[in-house]
Design a protein around this motif. Structure first.
Motif, PDB file in Angstrom:
ATOM      1  N   GLU A  23     -20.772  58.698 -29.965  1.00 27.24           N
ATOM      2  CA  GLU A  23     -19.355  59.753 -29.948  1.00 27.24           C
ATOM      3  C   GLU A  23     -18.943  59.863 -28.664  1.00 27.24           C
ATOM      4  OE1 GLU A  23     -19.917  63.835 -31.444  1.00 27.24           O
ATOM      5  OE2 GLU A  23     -20.219  63.147 -33.389  1.00 27.24           O
ATOM      6  N   CYS A  24     -19.522  59.347 -27.819  1.00 20.20           N
ATOM      7  CA  CYS A  24     -19.248  59.107 -26.371  1.00 20.20           C
ATOM      8  C   CYS A  24     -18.839  57.737 -25.960  1.00 20.20           C
ATOM      9  CB  CYS A  24     -20.427  59.391 -25.153  1.00 20.20           C
ATOM     10  SG  CYS A  24     -21.537  60.909 -25.637  1.00 20.20           S
ATOM     11  N   VAL A  25     -18.038  57.709 -24.875  1.00 20.64           N
ATOM     12  CA  VAL A  25     -17.189  56.594 -24.685  1.00 20.64           C
ATOM     13  C   VAL A  25     -17.799  56.043 -23.383  1.00 20.64           C
ATOM     14  CG1 VAL A  25     -14.826  55.595 -24.344  1.00 20.64           C
ATOM     15  CG2 VAL A  25     -15.155  57.213 -26.177  1.00 20.64           C
ATOM     16  N   PRO A  26     -17.935  54.723 -23.247  1.00 27.52           N
ATOM     17  CA  PRO A  26     -18.298  54.111 -21.803  1.00 27.52           C
ATOM     18  C   PRO A  26     -17.156  54.209 -20.911  1.00 27.52           C
ATOM     19  CG  PRO A  26     -18.868  52.416 -23.741  1.00 27.52           C
ATOM     20  CD  PRO A  26     -17.937  53.731 -24.348  1.00 27.52           C
ATOM     21  N   MET A  83     -26.340  69.172 -18.800  1.00 31.57           N
ATOM     22  CA  MET A  83     -26.176  69.372 -17.402  1.00 31.57           C
ATOM     23  C   MET A  83     -27.758  69.368 -16.868  1.00 31.57           C
ATOM     24  SD  MET A  83     -26.160  71.069 -14.475  1.00 31.57           S
ATOM     25  CE  MET A  83     -25.650  72.559 -14.664  1.00 31.57           C
ATOM     26  N   MET A  84     -28.451  70.389 -17.318  1.00 32.02           N
ATOM     27  CA  MET A  84     -29.770  70.547 -16.815  1.00 32.02           C
ATOM     28  C   MET A  84     -30.754  69.405 -17.152  1.00 32.02           C
ATOM     29  SD  MET A  84     -30.387  74.371 -17.749  1.00 32.02           S
ATOM     30  CE  MET A  84     -29.676  75.887 -17.215  1.00 32.02           C
ATOM     31  N   TYR A  85     -30.577  68.890 -18.257  1.00 35.93           N
ATOM     32  CA  TYR A  85     -31.139  67.696 -18.805  1.00 35.93           C
ATOM     33  C   TYR A  85     -30.904  66.327 -17.717  1.00 35.93           C
ATOM     34  CZ  TYR A  85     -34.097  69.447 -22.791  1.00 35.93           C
ATOM     35  OH  TYR A  85     -35.007  69.770 -23.495  1.00 35.93           O
ATOM     36  N   ASN A  86     -29.680  66.063 -17.551  1.00 31.34           N
ATOM     37  CA  ASN A  86     -29.164  65.123 -16.907  1.00 31.34           C
ATOM     38  C   ASN A  86     -29.618  65.330 -15.479  1.00 31.34           C
ATOM     39  OD1 ASN A  86     -27.843  64.024 -18.873  1.00 31.34           O
ATOM     40  ND2 ASN A  86     -25.877  64.782 -18.358  1.00 31.34           N
ATOM     41  N   PRO A 103     -26.862  63.894 -25.781  1.00 31.63           N
ATOM     42  CA  PRO A 103     -26.511  63.400 -24.438  1.00 31.63           C
ATOM     43  C   PRO A 103     -25.144  62.995 -24.504  1.00 31.63           C
ATOM     44  CG  PRO A 103     -28.366  62.014 -25.822  1.00 31.63           C
ATOM     45  CD  PRO A 103     -27.790  63.046 -26.688  1.00 31.63           C
ATOM     46  N   ASP A 104     -24.805  62.990 -23.098  1.00 35.14           N
ATOM     47  CA  ASP A 104     -23.286  62.818 -22.952  1.00 35.14           C
ATOM     48  C   ASP A 104     -23.219  61.451 -22.268  1.00 35.14           C
ATOM     49  OD1 ASP A 104     -24.083  63.131 -20.344  1.00 35.14           O
ATOM     50  OD2 ASP A 104     -22.747  65.167 -20.269  1.00 35.14           O
ATOM     51  N   THR A 105     -21.958  61.069 -21.728  1.00 34.35           N
ATOM     52  CA  THR A 105     -21.905  59.809 -21.150  1.00 34.35           C
ATOM     53  C   THR A 105     -22.459  59.758 -19.801  1.00 34.35           C
ATOM     54  OG1 THR A 105     -19.337  59.534 -21.989  1.00 34.35           O
ATOM     55  CG2 THR A 105     -20.056  58.316 -19.994  1.00 34.35           C
ATOM     56  N   PHE A 106     -22.681  60.652 -19.290  1.00 29.71           N
ATOM     57  CA  PHE A 106     -23.479  60.685 -17.863  1.00 29.71           C
ATOM     58  C   PHE A 106     -24.852  60.676 -18.150  1.00 29.71           C
ATOM     59  CE2 PHE A 106     -25.003  63.165 -14.044  1.00 29.71           C
ATOM     60  CZ  PHE A 106     -24.664  62.355 -13.078  1.00 29.71           C
ATOM     61  N   THR A 107     -25.465  61.182 -19.224  1.00 27.09           N
ATOM     62  CA  THR A 107     -26.753  60.837 -19.542  1.00 27.09           C
ATOM     63  C   THR A 107     -27.053  59.345 -19.876  1.00 27.09           C
ATOM     64  OG1 THR A 107     -26.799  62.773 -21.062  1.00 27.09           O
ATOM     65  CG2 THR A 107     -28.824  61.450 -21.007  1.00 27.09           C
ATOM     66  N   TYR A 108     -26.246  58.631 -20.614  1.00 26.04           N
ATOM     67  CA  TYR A 108     -26.194  57.207 -20.933  1.00 26.04           C
ATOM     68  C   TYR A 108     -26.255  56.483 -19.500  1.00 26.04           C
ATOM     69  CZ  TYR A 108     -25.962  58.157 -25.903  1.00 26.04           C
ATOM     70  OH  TYR A 108     -26.211  58.453 -27.162  1.00 26.04           O
ATOM     71  N   ASN A 109     -25.257  56.883 -18.607  1.00 31.26           N
ATOM     72  CA  ASN A 109     -25.215  56.196 -17.322  1.00 31.26           C
ATOM     73  C   ASN A 109     -26.540  56.093 -16.405  1.00 31.26           C
ATOM     74  OD1 ASN A 109     -22.704  55.717 -17.987  1.00 31.26           O
ATOM     75  ND2 ASN A 109     -21.756  57.136 -16.725  1.00 31.26           N
ATOM     76  N   ILE A 110     -27.201  57.536 -16.461  1.00 34.02           N
ATOM     77  CA  ILE A 110     -28.466  57.628 -15.588  1.00 34.02           C
ATOM     78  C   ILE A 110     -29.497  56.841 -16.194  1.00 34.02           C
ATOM     79  CG2 ILE A 110     -30.145  59.347 -15.351  1.00 34.02           C
ATOM     80  CD1 ILE A 110     -28.117  61.633 -15.197  1.00 34.02           C
ATOM     81  N   LEU A 111     -29.517  56.667 -17.584  1.00 39.70           N
ATOM     82  CA  LEU A 111     -30.596  55.685 -18.292  1.00 39.70           C
ATOM     83  C   LEU A 111     -30.279  54.454 -17.794  1.00 39.70           C
ATOM     84  CD1 LEU A 111     -30.757  57.702 -21.624  1.00 39.70           C
ATOM     85  CD2 LEU A 111     -32.691  57.621 -19.776  1.00 39.70           C
ATOM     86  N   ILE A 112     -29.153  53.864 -17.932  1.00 38.23           N
ATOM     87  CA  ILE A 112     -28.784  52.504 -17.839  1.00 38.23           C
ATOM     88  C   ILE A 112     -29.307  51.984 -16.345  1.00 38.23           C
ATOM     89  CG2 ILE A 112     -27.050  50.644 -17.452  1.00 38.23           C
ATOM     90  CD1 ILE A 112     -25.617  52.208 -19.885  1.00 38.23           C
ATOM     91  N   SER A 113     -28.812  53.099 -15.356  1.00 34.66           N
ATOM     92  CA  SER A 113     -29.102  52.653 -13.990  1.00 34.66           C
ATOM     93  C   SER A 113     -30.571  52.589 -13.671  1.00 34.66           C
ATOM     94  CB  SER A 113     -28.187  53.801 -13.161  1.00 34.66           C
ATOM     95  OG  SER A 113     -28.402  53.612 -11.828  1.00 34.66           O
ATOM     96  N   SER A 114     -31.205  53.825 -14.424  1.00 32.23           N
ATOM     97  CA  SER A 114     -32.631  53.971 -14.046  1.00 32.23           C
ATOM     98  C   SER A 114     -33.296  52.678 -14.514  1.00 32.23           C
ATOM     99  CB  SER A 114     -32.946  55.413 -14.738  1.00 32.23           C
ATOM    100  OG  SER A 114     -32.429  56.377 -14.446  1.00 32.23           O
ATOM    101  N   PHE A 150     -26.888  50.818 -23.374  1.00 26.15           N
ATOM    102  CA  PHE A 150     -25.400  50.611 -23.460  1.00 26.15           C
ATOM    103  C   PHE A 150     -24.734  50.264 -25.001  1.00 26.15           C
ATOM    104  CE2 PHE A 150     -21.379  48.403 -23.139  1.00 26.15           C
ATOM    105  CZ  PHE A 150     -20.856  49.174 -21.830  1.00 26.15           C
ATOM    106  N   GLU A 151     -25.594  49.808 -25.758  1.00 22.53           N
ATOM    107  CA  GLU A 151     -25.164  49.569 -27.124  1.00 22.53           C
ATOM    108  C   GLU A 151     -25.101  50.980 -27.941  1.00 22.53           C
ATOM    109  OE1 GLU A 151     -27.784  46.579 -28.503  1.00 22.53           O
ATOM    110  OE2 GLU A 151     -26.709  45.003 -27.774  1.00 22.53           O
ATOM    111  N   GLU A 152     -26.067  51.926 -27.542  1.00 23.70           N
ATOM    112  CA  GLU A 152     -26.481  53.139 -28.303  1.00 23.70           C
ATOM    113  C   GLU A 152     -25.098  53.925 -27.684  1.00 23.70           C
ATOM    114  OE1 GLU A 152     -29.975  55.269 -27.699  1.00 23.70           O
ATOM    115  OE2 GLU A 152     -31.236  53.346 -28.452  1.00 23.70           O
ATOM    116  N   LEU A 153     -24.792  53.687 -26.555  1.00 21.92           N
ATOM    117  CA  LEU A 153     -23.642  54.439 -26.022  1.00 21.92           C
ATOM    118  C   LEU A 153     -22.399  54.307 -26.812  1.00 21.92           C
ATOM    119  CD1 LEU A 153     -21.734  56.268 -23.854  1.00 21.92           C
ATOM    120  CD2 LEU A 153     -21.942  54.425 -22.437  1.00 21.92           C
TER     121      LEU A 153
END
Length: 668
Positions: free
Chosen positions: A525-528, A461-464, A493-504, A518-521
């Motif tokens: 182990e996380c699910v889009p 959460m802090m990293y996100n 990383p969690d799903t929220f981490t990947y979402n931040i990266l895709i959006s950024s 998105f492909e790494e997500l």
């Protein structure tokens, strides 16, 4: 039963008592007196036999004193039978307590008294077991009948228990007393008043006083006043207090304070002042709690000088104000924005050894922020330096961050960092949030790296939080480095981490990086989720690849994720900007068919799309649907309508008034 003492060798206390009476010797009386008749004596008088009658000791009121050995034995039998019934075994079958006790009592030819029944119920230390014993008493002793004492004792036991249905049980006991014609005492009513806190039951207690022909005592009045106050009904509590005064009774200091506090909290200013005057008139000296309540009352009425007078009077009478009294006085000074007196009071508080709490600093912080003198907070922290704990520093950091004072929050955070070996995680999160909001991403990254030094575990959460700030401020190199750190060293990383990266990455046009993340997500182990697809669709569509965005939209539905209003709005906007108006309209209709209701943003996007493509009539119809669905147009809606009305596209002209928008258009 008769006891016989046959010889002097028995050393009977009763025997020596008789001998001394015969010889005329004065002796000390025992607590229990015995009556005996001499049946035979030797010629020398040294040996005799006597017949002793059983004693019937009475208390000062004339009631038989309880037999302690009997109470202990019955209590032991009841507890044992209850234990055996709760924990049955093949060796010890379940016992019927009524039969077991009946056998014991009949073997001794003993009849229980009401006093003994009360003592037994009290000794059981179990409300449910006391109720069971109460029920079987008449079967144990046919001549026994429950009276006011036994009912009152059981009601008291139930009222003090933690039984979930204790109020219903007490009401049942009262109904049973009425049915059996048992008249309660004033003690019964006092217990009932203390048990109940609801208006209907309290009115019933007053009715019992009339039915049982009882006179209210000072204690009854006090119980009734406090019961109404506990039920948050200060009006009825004050009304009972007035009746109490007419009877010549007065409250004690605790009840006076309780009534004063309730009236003050309910803004019954005149009534509270009247009670305070009565209190002094009845020679009941106010204590520190009384003065604290009166300070709060003065503050509520805007009499700040009166609050100071009460505070000084409390000090002059030798009372030592506690933290509640100091905070109450500080609250009054805060409301009047009297900074100098507030600082002086705070210094006196620390000087007297009264430890400030978080609420103290909350009052001071709000006062200094309101008058623009936040720099004086350092002075106050220095005054109370010996009381500054990690939690207080953490509170100041959190509060200053929420108030938008990032620089001050950072300064206190540095102080906490310097003076304490262990950091406070909540304060660290607040500091991170404050730095990220202020765009100080370098400091945020540095702080995140140092947190383990103070024993604070960094989490995803802090990293996100920092990643989101980096994406917002388009600091892509730092964003990439932090993501690599998470993958190599953790946290994961969690799903929220990947979402931040895709959006950024999409925000700065790095479509390939967004697709890669998105492909790494998908391979992790996380699910889009819906947000993941929305971010990628937005990235693809707004960077010109509408077909790929539409394919992701279809893929999303195939995987069982239902597109939301953001998904549809994003894709409709993408189609509109590439002049695929028919696809945008088709998608809008599909959205309605799927039961996803568009919001004002969706309507604005499609209205803008239709206006730019010259489809004015369709735009007008869409606006009509917007109004029919109960949505309120915003500034963007009116801007699009203004362009339509001005005829900026010159493809359509106004012809007559429209019933909804006030105008219509038709083709040239």
């Amino acid at each position: 039963m008769k006891n016989h003492a046959a010889s002097i060798g028995m050393c009977s206390t009763s025997y020596f008592h008789i001998v001394r009476k015969v010889q005329g010797i004065t002796c000390r009386r025992y607590s229990t007196s015995y009556t005996a008749k001499v049946t035979s004596a030797s010629s020398t008088g040294r040996v005799l036999s006597a017949e002793v009658s059983p004693a019937h000791p009475l208390d000062p009121r004339g009631y038989p004193l309880p037999r302690r050995h009997l109470i202990c034995k019955v209590t032991q039998l009841l507890r044992q039978s209850d234990h055996d019934n709760c924990h049955p075994s093949s060796a010890r079958p379940k016992l019927n307590p009524a039969l077991h006790l009946e056998d014991y009592l009949s073997s001794l030819s003993i009849v229980l008294t009401s006093n003994e029944v009360c003592e037994i119920m009290k000794s059981l230390n179990s409300a449910s077991l006391a109720i069971k014993f109460f029920r079987i008493c008449p079967s144990l002793c046919p001549k026994f009948r429950h009276n006011c004492f036994t009912y009152t004792r059981l009601i008291l036991i139930i009222s003090r228990s933690n039984l979930p249905n204790k109020l219903e049980l007490v009401r049942g006991m009262v109904s049973e007393m009425r049915k059996n014609g048992v008249r309660g005492s004033i003690s019964t009513v006092n217990i009932l008043i203390g048990c109940f806190g609801e208006g209907r039951d309290l009115e019933g207690c007053i009715e019992l006083l009339k039915n049982w022909d009882l006179e209210m005592t000072a204690y009854t009045y006090k119980c009734l006043v406090q019961a109404y106050l506990r039920s948050r009904d200060s009006v009825k509590g004050f009304r009972v207090y007035e009746k109490m005064k007419l009877e010549g009774y007065k409250l004690d200091i605790f009840a006076y304070n309780m009534l004063l506090n309730a009236l003050t909290n309910d803004d019954k200013i005149n009534e509270a002042c009247l009670v305070f005057e009565d209190m002094k008139r009845n020679h009941c000296a106010p204590d520190e709690y009384t003065y604290t309540i009166m300070i709060k009352l003065s503050g509520k009425t805007g009499k700040h000088d009166g609050a100071l007078t009460f505070f000084e009077e409390m000090l002059n009478k030798g009372y030592s104000p506690n933290i509640v009294a100091y905070n109450t006085m500080l609250q009054v000074l805060t409301s009047s924005r009297n900074v100098n007196k507030a600082i002086l009071l705070f210094s006196k508080m620390v000087e007297k050894g009264c430890r400030p709490n978080e609420y103290t600093y909350h009052l001071l912080l709000n006062l200094l922020a309101a008058v623009g003198k936040l720099h004086k907070l350092d002075e106050m922290v220095e005054l109370s330096k010996k009381y500054m704990t990690r939690s207080i520093y953490a509170y100041l950091v959190r509060t200053l961050s929420k108030l938008g004072h990032a620089s001050e929050a950072h300064r206190f955070f540095c102080n906490m960092w310097s003076f304490h070996d262990k950091g406070d995680k909540d304060a660290c999160i607040s500091m991170l949030e404050s730095l990220c909001s202020a765009g100080k991403t370098t400091e945020a990254i540095d702080l995140l790296g140092k947190l383990p030094e103070k024993g604070v575990d960094t989490d995803t959460m802090m990293y996100n939080m920092v990643l989101s700030a980096l994406g917002k401020w388009k600091e892509i190199p730092h964003l990439h480095d932090m993501y690599e750190t998470m993958k190599n060293k953790g946290p994961s990383p969690d799903t929220f981490t990947y979402n931040i990266l895709i959006s950024s990455f999409g925000r700065v046009g790095k479509v390939d990086d967004a697709v890669r993340i998105f492909e790494e997500l998908e391979n992790s182990e996380c699910v889009p989720d819906i947000i993941s697809y929305n971010s990628l669709i937005n990235c693809l569509g707004k960077n010109g690849d509408v077909d790929a965005a539409h394919m992701k939209f279809r893929e999303m539905r195939e995987k069982g994720l239902n597109p939301d209003v953001v998904t549809y709005s994003t894709l409709i906007e993408c189609f509109g900007k590439t002049e695929k108006v028919e696809m945008a309209c088709k998608l809008f209709d599909e959205m309605l068919d799927e039961g996803c209701y568009p919001n004002i943003v969706t309507y604005n996007i499609l209205l803008d799309c239709l206006e730019r493509s010259g489809k004015t009539a369709e735009a007008v119809d869409l606006y009509a649907k917007l109004k029919q669905n109960g949505l309120s147009p915003d500034s963007i809606t009116y801007a699009v309508l203004e362009r339509l009305q001005s005829g900026s596209r010159k493809k359509f002209r106004m012809r007559k008034q429209h019933p909804i928008t006030g105008w219509v258009v038709s083709t040239l």
